[in-house]
Design a protein around this motif. Structure first.
Motif, PDB file in Angstrom:
ATOM      1  N   ILE A  36       0.829  -1.203   0.000  1.00 46.33           N
ATOM      2  CA  ILE A  36       0.000   0.000   0.000  1.00 46.33           C
ATOM      3  C   ILE A  36       0.865   1.255   0.000  1.00 46.33           C
ATOM      4  O   ILE A  36       0.634   2.190  -0.774  1.00 46.33           O
ATOM      5  CB  ILE A  36      -0.938   0.011   1.233  1.00 46.33           C
ATOM      6  CG1 ILE A  36      -1.774  -1.270   1.284  1.00 46.33           C
ATOM      7  CG2 ILE A  36      -1.817   1.250   1.230  1.00 46.33           C
ATOM      8  CD1 ILE A  36      -2.661  -1.484   0.091  1.00 46.33           C
ATOM      9  N   LYS A  37       1.892   1.259   0.833  1.00 48.64           N
ATOM     10  CA  LYS A  37       2.760   2.438   0.940  1.00 48.64           C
ATOM     11  C   LYS A  37       3.484   2.746  -0.363  1.00 48.64           C
ATOM     12  O   LYS A  37       3.713   3.911  -0.693  1.00 48.64           O
ATOM     13  CB  LYS A  37       3.797   2.217   2.055  1.00 48.64           C
ATOM     14  CG  LYS A  37       3.210   1.998   3.434  1.00 48.64           C
ATOM     15  CD  LYS A  37       4.300   1.547   4.404  1.00 48.64           C
ATOM     16  CE  LYS A  37       3.718   1.085   5.729  1.00 48.64           C
ATOM     17  NZ  LYS A  37       4.766   0.492   6.615  1.00 48.64           N
ATOM     18  N   SER A  38       3.862   1.715  -1.092  1.00 48.53           N
ATOM     19  CA  SER A  38       4.677   1.907  -2.296  1.00 48.53           C
ATOM     20  C   SER A  38       3.908   1.638  -3.584  1.00 48.53           C
ATOM     21  O   SER A  38       4.512   1.385  -4.636  1.00 48.53           O
ATOM     22  CB  SER A  38       5.919   1.005  -2.231  1.00 48.53           C
ATOM     23  OG  SER A  38       6.775   1.403  -1.183  1.00 48.53           O
ATOM     24  N   ALA A  39       2.578   1.711  -3.522  1.00 46.90           N
ATOM     25  CA  ALA A  39       1.751   1.356  -4.688  1.00 46.90           C
ATOM     26  C   ALA A  39       2.055   2.202  -5.920  1.00 46.90           C
ATOM     27  O   ALA A  39       1.838   1.760  -7.052  1.00 46.90           O
ATOM     28  CB  ALA A  39       0.268   1.486  -4.323  1.00 46.90           C
ATOM     29  N   GLN A  40       2.573   3.424  -5.736  1.00 50.67           N
ATOM     30  CA  GLN A  40       2.905   4.273  -6.890  1.00 50.67           C
ATOM     31  C   GLN A  40       3.883   3.591  -7.835  1.00 50.67           C
ATOM     32  O   GLN A  40       3.827   3.792  -9.058  1.00 50.67           O
ATOM     33  CB  GLN A  40       3.521   5.591  -6.430  1.00 50.67           C
ATOM     34  CG  GLN A  40       2.586   6.555  -5.746  1.00 50.67           C
ATOM     35  CD  GLN A  40       3.248   7.896  -5.538  1.00 50.67           C
ATOM     36  OE1 GLN A  40       3.512   8.621  -6.490  1.00 50.67           O
ATOM     37  NE2 GLN A  40       3.545   8.213  -4.277  1.00 50.67           N
ATOM     38  N   TRP A  41       4.771   2.786  -7.261  1.00 59.32           N
ATOM     39  CA  TRP A  41       5.795   2.161  -8.099  1.00 59.32           C
ATOM     40  C   TRP A  41       5.221   1.079  -8.999  1.00 59.32           C
ATOM     41  O   TRP A  41       5.818   0.742 -10.024  1.00 59.32           O
ATOM     42  CB  TRP A  41       6.918   1.598  -7.225  1.00 59.32           C
ATOM     43  CG  TRP A  41       7.714   2.674  -6.553  1.00 59.32           C
ATOM     44  CD1 TRP A  41       7.814   2.916  -5.215  1.00 59.32           C
ATOM     45  CD2 TRP A  41       8.508   3.674  -7.204  1.00 59.32           C
ATOM     46  NE1 TRP A  41       8.626   3.996  -4.976  1.00 59.32           N
ATOM     47  CE2 TRP A  41       9.068   4.479  -6.182  1.00 59.32           C
ATOM     48  CE3 TRP A  41       8.795   3.961  -8.535  1.00 59.32           C
ATOM     49  CZ2 TRP A  41       9.904   5.561  -6.470  1.00 59.32           C
ATOM     50  CZ3 TRP A  41       9.624   5.041  -8.818  1.00 59.32           C
ATOM     51  CH2 TRP A  41      10.167   5.829  -7.797  1.00 59.32           C
ATOM     52  N   LEU A  42       4.064   0.544  -8.651  1.00 56.97           N
ATOM     53  CA  LEU A  42       3.410  -0.420  -9.538  1.00 56.97           C
ATOM     54  C   LEU A  42       2.941   0.274 -10.816  1.00 56.97           C
ATOM     55  O   LEU A  42       3.110  -0.253 -11.918  1.00 56.97           O
ATOM     56  CB  LEU A  42       2.231  -1.088  -8.830  1.00 56.97           C
ATOM     57  CG  LEU A  42       1.394  -2.065  -9.666  1.00 56.97           C
ATOM     58  CD1 LEU A  42       2.255  -3.179 -10.253  1.00 56.97           C
ATOM     59  CD2 LEU A  42       0.264  -2.657  -8.824  1.00 56.97           C
ATOM     60  N   ALA A  43       2.370   1.465 -10.686  1.00 61.89           N
ATOM     61  CA  ALA A  43       1.956   2.227 -11.873  1.00 61.89           C
ATOM     62  C   ALA A  43       3.165   2.622 -12.708  1.00 61.89           C
ATOM     63  O   ALA A  43       3.137   2.545 -13.945  1.00 61.89           O
ATOM     64  CB  ALA A  43       1.172   3.473 -11.455  1.00 61.89           C
ATOM     65  N   ALA A  44       4.249   3.040 -12.030  1.00 61.75           N
ATOM     66  CA  ALA A  44       5.461   3.431 -12.754  1.00 61.75           C
ATOM     67  C   ALA A  44       6.066   2.249 -13.495  1.00 61.75           C
ATOM     68  O   ALA A  44       6.695   2.416 -14.551  1.00 61.75           O
ATOM     69  CB  ALA A  44       6.484   4.013 -11.775  1.00 61.75           C
ATOM     70  N   ASP A  45       5.883   1.051 -12.954  1.00 61.90           N
ATOM     71  CA  ASP A  45       6.404  -0.159 -13.586  1.00 61.90           C
ATOM     72  C   ASP A  45       5.548  -0.575 -14.784  1.00 61.90           C
ATOM     73  O   ASP A  45       6.055  -1.073 -15.784  1.00 61.90           O
ATOM     74  CB  ASP A  45       6.432  -1.289 -12.553  1.00 61.90           C
ATOM     75  CG  ASP A  45       7.198  -2.507 -13.046  1.00 61.90           C
ATOM     76  OD1 ASP A  45       8.421  -2.542 -12.849  1.00 61.90           O
ATOM     77  OD2 ASP A  45       6.575  -3.419 -13.611  1.00 61.90           O
ATOM     78  N   THR A  46       4.246  -0.357 -14.672  1.00 67.85           N
ATOM     79  CA  THR A  46       3.306  -0.802 -15.709  1.00 67.85           C
ATOM     80  C   THR A  46       3.336   0.111 -16.939  1.00 67.85           C
ATOM     81  O   THR A  46       3.251  -0.361 -18.077  1.00 67.85           O
ATOM     82  CB  THR A  46       1.877  -0.852 -15.140  1.00 67.85           C
ATOM     83  OG1 THR A  46       1.870  -1.688 -13.979  1.00 67.85           O
ATOM     84  CG2 THR A  46       0.898  -1.413 -16.165  1.00 67.85           C
TER      85      THR A  46
END
Length: 319
Positions: free
Chosen positions: A68-78
């Motif tokens: 949850i805390k680092s969810a932004q990095w999932l969008a940046a990865d996708t």
């Protein structure tokens, strides 16, 4: 074209081609990276390599709320945003003021050569605030590609799961050989590993009930990935062919799986994973630890975090 010990440089309308004896590479200005990597007629890329920031979360990650805390990095990865106006091209030490595209390409004869070419792509992460990443490809006349990736640290961002480059290959590998640490290793799971040369059959995935991060190998010096089939319907050969990854300045970390982090992340049970069709190679400069103290809230120990405000740079070679 008669090949020498120099690169044949092809200035396309929206691409840069580099060729030599047994190799041909195409860099796409529009797609922001290496679009085609052919060695001895065999294609090694299904997608343009992109910076990767996400590894599939583990039970420990979810227990501590890291996902949850680092969810932004999932969008940046996708999703990848390449700043095309910042792409730089240097040929034999001479940097172009801007990328040579049509109609300027009409000045070239198709007989241009060079000893060394470097093309650097700049990306902006889809995070708030945004951070920048550069990926520089330096190609020499023998066909070797040295790749240097640099993440520019930025404050006010959550810690990263991983920072590396993801290569998706058209078909599944029959196996890989590497020189480094034995077995699966992570920054906080290296104590029992032994240095040596190892062979792995196929692309094994740890059979967790809930699919999650697996398959990382730390401190690797050399890696050879072997495939036997292509997606070229005219190619009926089943003779094995290989791609070599070598350390440049220092050892690298890698995983070689049939799935992306997003495919692992989206499956809640192992039977939900798709059929293995491709090879996903991640070469990583920084990897977050996986924890294991417990799955009820304990975070990974501080020394195994990847702070977002620190620069990360790593390099390796392909041939």
């Amino acid at each position: 074209m008669v090949y020498t010990n120099k690169l044949h440089v092809i200035y396309g309308d929206g691409t840069l081609g580099l060729g030599g004896d047994g190799f041909h590479y195409i860099f796409s200005y529009e797609k922001g990276g290496l679009e085609s990597l052919k060695l001895n007629g065999k294609e090694w890329l299904y997608r343009v390599p992109t910076p990767t920031f996400w590894r599939a979360t583990t039970d420990n990650d979810r227990g501590s709320g890291f996902n949850i805390k680092s969810a932004q990095w999932l969008a940046a990865d996708t999703f990848t945003k390449c700043l095309s106006d910042q792409t730089q091209l240097t040929v034999d030490g001479q940097q172009f003021d801007h990328l040579p595209i049509a109609p300027e390409t009409n000045q070239f004869t198709n007989n241009e050569t060079a000893s060394e070419v470097t093309i650097t792509f700049t990306y902006e992460t889809l995070t708030i605030p945004a951070a920048k990443v550069t990926v520089a490809y330096t190609v020499t006349g023998d066909g070797q590609i040295k790749i240097k990736a640099h993440y520019f640290g930025h404050q006010d961002l959550p810690s990263l799961p991983v920072f590396g480059l993801r290569f998706i290959m058209p078909t599944t590998a029959t196996g890989f050989d590497y020189e480094g640490l034995s077995g699966e290793t992570y920054p906080d799971r290296m104590a029992g590993a032994e240095h040596g040369k190892y062979h792995v059959d196929g692309l094994p995935v740890a059979k967790y009930l809930v699919p999650q991060e697996n398959g990382m190998h730390m401190e690797t010096e050399h890696l050879t990935i072997t495939r036997e089939i292509t997606e070229n319907n005219a190619d009926h050969s089943t003779a094995p062919f290989s791609l070599k990854v070598s350390q440049a300045d220092k050892p690298f970390n890698f995983s070689c799986l049939p799935y992306t982090a997003e495919e692992l992340e989206s499956a809640t049970h192992i039977e939900e994973l798709p059929l293995a069709r491709r090879t996903v190679l991640v070469v990583a400069g920084a990897v977050r630890g996986v924890g294991g103290i417990d799955s009820w809230g304990a975070d990974v120990e501080e020394q195994y975090h990847i702070p977002a405000d620190r620069d990360i740079e790593f390099s390796f070679s392909l041939n």
